[in-house]
Design an enzyme around this catalytic site. Sequence first.
Site, PDB file in Angstrom:
ATOM      1  N   HIS A   1      13.500  -0.836   4.324  1.00  0.00           N
ATOM      2  CA  HIS A   1      12.665   0.229   4.909  1.00  0.00           C
ATOM      3  C   HIS A   1      13.295   1.598   4.656  1.00  0.00           C
ATOM      4  O   HIS A   1      12.611   2.574   4.356  1.00  0.00           O
ATOM      5  CB  HIS A   1      12.567   0.054   6.432  1.00  0.00           C
ATOM      6  CG  HIS A   1      11.891  -1.199   6.874  1.00  0.00           C
ATOM      7  ND1 HIS A   1      12.573  -2.240   7.458  1.00  0.00           N
ATOM      8  CD2 HIS A   1      10.602  -1.579   6.837  1.00  0.00           C
ATOM      9  CE1 HIS A   1      11.717  -3.213   7.763  1.00  0.00           C
ATOM     10  NE2 HIS A   1      10.521  -2.843   7.390  1.00  0.00           N
TER      11      HIS A   1
ATOM     12  N   GLN B   1       0.662  -7.457  -0.619  1.00  0.00           N
ATOM     13  CA  GLN B   1       0.270  -6.398   0.325  1.00  0.00           C
ATOM     14  C   GLN B   1       0.118  -5.063  -0.398  1.00  0.00           C
ATOM     15  O   GLN B   1      -0.838  -4.313  -0.164  1.00  0.00           O
ATOM     16  CB  GLN B   1       1.314  -6.295   1.430  1.00  0.00           C
ATOM     17  CG  GLN B   1       1.153  -5.067   2.303  1.00  0.00           C
ATOM     18  CD  GLN B   1       2.067  -5.093   3.505  1.00  0.00           C
ATOM     19  OE1 GLN B   1       1.801  -5.751   4.498  1.00  0.00           O
ATOM     20  NE2 GLN B   1       3.161  -4.339   3.446  1.00  0.00           N
TER      21      GLN B   1
HETATM   22  O1  PAF Z   1       4.745  -4.493   5.839  1.00  0.00           O
HETATM   23  C1  PAF Z   1       4.610  -4.280   7.064  1.00  0.00           C
HETATM   24  O2  PAF Z   1       5.572  -4.087   7.807  1.00  0.00           O
HETATM   25  C2  PAF Z   1       3.205  -4.288   7.681  1.00  0.00           C
HETATM   26  O3  PAF Z   1       2.407  -5.249   7.070  1.00  0.00           O
HETATM   27  C3  PAF Z   1       2.534  -2.911   7.664  1.00  0.00           C
HETATM   28  C4  PAF Z   1       2.277  -2.422   6.253  1.00  0.00           C
HETATM   29  C5  PAF Z   1       3.387  -1.905   8.414  1.00  0.00           C
HETATM   30  C6  PAF Z   1       1.168  -2.987   8.387  1.00  0.00           C
HETATM   31  O4  PAF Z   1       1.314  -3.392   9.701  1.00  0.00           O
END
Ligand code: PAF
Length: 293
Positions: A37, A153
């Site tokens: 992150h 995603q």
């Molecule tokens: O990857 C994540 O942590 C989640 O899927 C996100 C993109 C924050 C959506 O809740």
Amino acid sequence: MKIIRRKADLRELTETWRRAGESIGVVPTMGALHAGHLSLVDAAREGTDRVIVTLFVNPRQFNSPQDLENYPRTEESDAAKLMPYGIDVLYIPEPEEIYPEGFATTISITGLTEGLCGATRPGHFDGVATVVAKLLLQTDADRAYFGEKDYQQLQVVRRLATDLDLKTRIIGCPTIREEDGLAMSSRNLRLDAAARDTAPAIRRVLTDTAHAIECGIAVPAALAAAREALAAAGMGEIDYLDLRGDPDLQLMTEANRPARLFIAIWLDGVRLIDNLPVPATQPISTDRPVQPA
Ligand code: PAF
């Protein structure tokens, strides 16, 4: 770094930035922050004038109430980790800021969501697409940063932004790995010591398999060898191990165009995912230049 919990307060701030001509980057997260992150936060700092990190554990993307309940909530330590990064806002919306009373809209993306994690987690990507659309709109972001570790995603979010004419540019960032190659994930903390020692086999086997395919080994044979190698390394059940086209995520049995290897595998009761690129195989030419007699 301001902590904001109401969208009206966030809007007030983003409007002042807009008036000053500043650009806005967002890093959407569900907290339990790790170096993966934080690399997205670094990218956002480089790419935009203002940076918002969102922290919202989105109930609509969980398949089981148990999983949602067990998801780590580490707001204080997340805020502490972000401090040195000089972001502008940590947006932690109250649930009703995202899903107010009577909320009845779901964004559902077809095609891309049908295989891989979409097959084993029904409704998951509807939940992701719906919350991401809301977060991009609430933050008024010019750019949004997502990790390639969740490659499906990333493609779903790109489709969402294109199909709904969202102004936000979606930026994919490389997977961050531990020194031994294991992709960073908040789930890694749930592995016991023995499982943690076994887990780097995932990346090792993916790398060997990508190399074998690139060198011309037939895809089904390479995937079968990978399954054997993972079992021999002590890994558990495989949810999927596929070669898929990049970026359409269509299943491939021949490496005739850019692709990625995707895996979801169980270890010690924890489901781990990873993926690696596989360049198109170069057909091996048997033609030799003809020497003049
Ligand atoms: O990857 C994540 O942590 C989640 O899927 C996100 C993109 C924050 C959506 O809740």
